[in-house]
Design a protein around this motif. Structure first.
Motif, PDB file in Angstrom:
ATOM      1  N   TRP A  98       0.824  -1.207   0.000  1.00 33.44           N
ATOM      2  CA  TRP A  98       0.000   0.000   0.000  1.00 33.44           C
ATOM      3  C   TRP A  98       0.862   1.262   0.000  1.00 33.44           C
ATOM      4  O   TRP A  98       0.619   2.181  -0.775  1.00 33.44           O
ATOM      5  N   TRP A 147      -3.059   0.003 -11.895  1.00 34.73           N
ATOM      6  CA  TRP A 147      -3.868  -0.286 -10.698  1.00 34.73           C
ATOM      7  C   TRP A 147      -4.828   0.856 -10.427  1.00 34.73           C
ATOM      8  O   TRP A 147      -6.009   0.634 -10.141  1.00 34.73           O
ATOM      9  N   TYR A 148      -4.326   2.094 -10.507  1.00 33.84           N
ATOM     10  CA  TYR A 148      -5.181   3.242 -10.171  1.00 33.84           C
ATOM     11  C   TYR A 148      -6.350   3.357 -11.147  1.00 33.84           C
ATOM     12  O   TYR A 148      -7.492   3.577 -10.729  1.00 33.84           O
ATOM     13  N   ARG A 150      -7.700   1.054 -12.902  1.00 35.57           N
ATOM     14  CA  ARG A 150      -8.638  -0.058 -12.710  1.00 35.57           C
ATOM     15  C   ARG A 150      -9.461   0.136 -11.443  1.00 35.57           C
ATOM     16  O   ARG A 150     -10.690  -0.041 -11.450  1.00 35.57           O
ATOM     17  N   LEU A 151      -8.811   0.495 -10.338  1.00 34.87           N
ATOM     18  CA  LEU A 151      -9.540   0.696  -9.083  1.00 34.87           C
ATOM     19  C   LEU A 151     -10.503   1.877  -9.188  1.00 34.87           C
ATOM     20  O   LEU A 151     -11.550   1.893  -8.534  1.00 34.87           O
ATOM     21  N   SER A 152     -10.151   2.867 -10.013  1.00 34.15           N
ATOM     22  CA  SER A 152     -11.014   4.035 -10.181  1.00 34.15           C
ATOM     23  C   SER A 152     -12.119   3.796 -11.197  1.00 34.15           C
ATOM     24  O   SER A 152     -13.007   4.643 -11.355  1.00 34.15           O
TER      25      SER A 152
END
Length: 421
Positions: A98, A147-148, A150-152
């Motif tokens: 993280w 990652w950002y 996709r997570l967003s």
């Protein structure tokens, strides 16, 4: 006659054929049967055997605890430690991932606010977009970018186009540009009095045309090609083919859509320049003073560099007076310009047609970008018969009609500046 019984040898127990019990001694000559062992009661669980016989009361035996298998406490503790260690390592690993993720979303260089044009081609995949952004130095890590997005939930909303991005922006800010699409605009300011290239001022303080374009995100190759290009524009009326664009990138603040080329920006400045030429009827005004548009821009560039304020019209009057007298303009800024451009030493005797201390008339071309006030001053010079001027140590411009007055101004007002020149 001896009637005693014959002596018998005791038979040793265990001999073959003989009883295993010893023969009890006889009583009064009568042998006793072997003693039988007293019958022992069968002991039941939980009852104590009473050797005193059945007549004596017997106490119930205390219950005997049933032996349980001994548990190995060390083994249990060992497993607990192993499980706890695994959990702790898992937590630390998640925390580490993280913190790494958050650090990779931070700006590449928070202190570098320079913009660069980044082009995302049509049909680019998210992986290809991440690769371009990483290569251009506006994101830290491609994996964190993926990652950002996709997570967003915006990974499939990234749009093609040209964007003005900065290393000082975070990955979320960069993503916001790409999601909004090719609608970004940017401002760029060119300053009056600057040259196309500045090699003298410290790099971080430069505001020349090339440095401004570089700070806007364009490469040196793009800038050099655009400045070397020949443009067909009415602003260049009377401009020699061999002359460069010095003096023609008009000082003003402009707003453009992202993705414009350097050529587009330069043409925008030419359009703005020519708008003022037409608005103020400068072509006719310069012709009235005996100058072409090109010559008027040239003289205005010298006035711009010599002036420190609202004295431009009077400075223009001095230069016109000298031109009429076929007297060298005597402007220090002209030889300084050419010496800097050619990498020479600033010297009043520098041999170049740009050196108006040595050569009469106008230099071959503009030496800087003239501002609107300088252009108007050359179009409408002030009244007077001054032929000398200087900028004093107090930054006030002092004019003189004779050499004696001029030398007095030097003595009284220019002890520092005039020594430097």
């Amino acid at each position: 006659m001896d009637i005693r019984p014959p002596v018998r040898r005791p038979i040793q127990p265990g001999q073959p054929g003989q009883p295993s019990q010893p023969i009890r001694p006889s009583v009064n000559g009568v042998s006793q049967p072997p003693a039988q062992p007293a019958a022992r009661p069968i002991q039941k669980p939980g009852v104590n055997y009473n050797p005193a016989g059945p007549q004596a009361p017997m106490e119930p035996a205390a219950p005997q605890p049933i032996e349980q298998p001994v548990k190995k406490k060390g083994t249990k503790k060992r497993w607990l430690l192993i499980i706890a260690s695994i959990l702790l390592l898992g937590i630390l690993a998640i925390a580490g991932i993280w913190f790494w993720y958050q650090s990779q979303l931070a700006p590449v260089d928070s202190g570098n606010t320079d913009k660069k044009v980044v082009t995302i081609e049509e049909a680019s995949t998210p992986n290809e977009i991440a690769s371009v952004l990483k290569e251009e130095g506006v994101i830290k890590n491609e994996t964190a970018f993926m990652w950002y997005t996709r997570l967003s939930g915006v990974q499939n909303q990234l749009q093609a186009g040209s964007y003005r991005l900065s290393p000082s922006e975070t990955t979320p800010e960069v993503v916001e540009h790409l999601v909004n699409g090719n609608v970004d605009t940017f401002r760029i300011t060119f300053y009056p009095g600057v040259t196309l290239v500045d090699t003298i001022t410290k790099e971080e303080d430069r505001i020349d045309v090339t440095s401004v374009l570089k700070n806007a995100g364009y490469s040196e190759e793009e800038i050099s090609a655009a400045l070397a290009k020949k443009y067909d524009h009415p602003l260049f009326e009377g401009k020699p083919e061999s002359a460069d664009l010095e003096g023609y990138v008009f000082g003003e603040t402009y707003e453009f859509f992202s993705g414009v080329s350097v050529e587009d920006i330069l043409i925008g400045t030419f359009d703005e320049f020519y708008r003022y030429v037409e608005q103020d009827n400068l072509i006719n005004a310069y012709q009235t003073q005996g100058l072409s548009l090109y010559e008027g821009i040239t003289l205005a560039s010298i006035v711009q560099r010599e002036s420190g304020g609202d004295d431009k019209a009077q400075i223009a009057q001095v230069f016109y007076s000298r031109l009429e007298m076929n007297m060298p303009l005597g402007s220090d800024v002209t030889y300084q310009y050419i010496a800097d451009k050619e990498g020479g030493v600033r010297d009043p005797s520098y041999d170049s047609p740009y050196n108006t201390r040595r050569y009469a008339g106008l230099p071959p071309g503009p030496i800087a970008v003239p501002g609107l006030a300088a252009l108007r001053a050359v179009a409408m010079p002030a009244q007077g018969n001054y032929i000398y001027f200087l900028s004093g140590d107090d930054h006030v411009t002092y004019f003189a009609r004779t050499l004696e007055e001029h030398e007095a101004n030097i003595r009284d007002h220019c002890q520092l500046k005039c020594q430097i020149i």
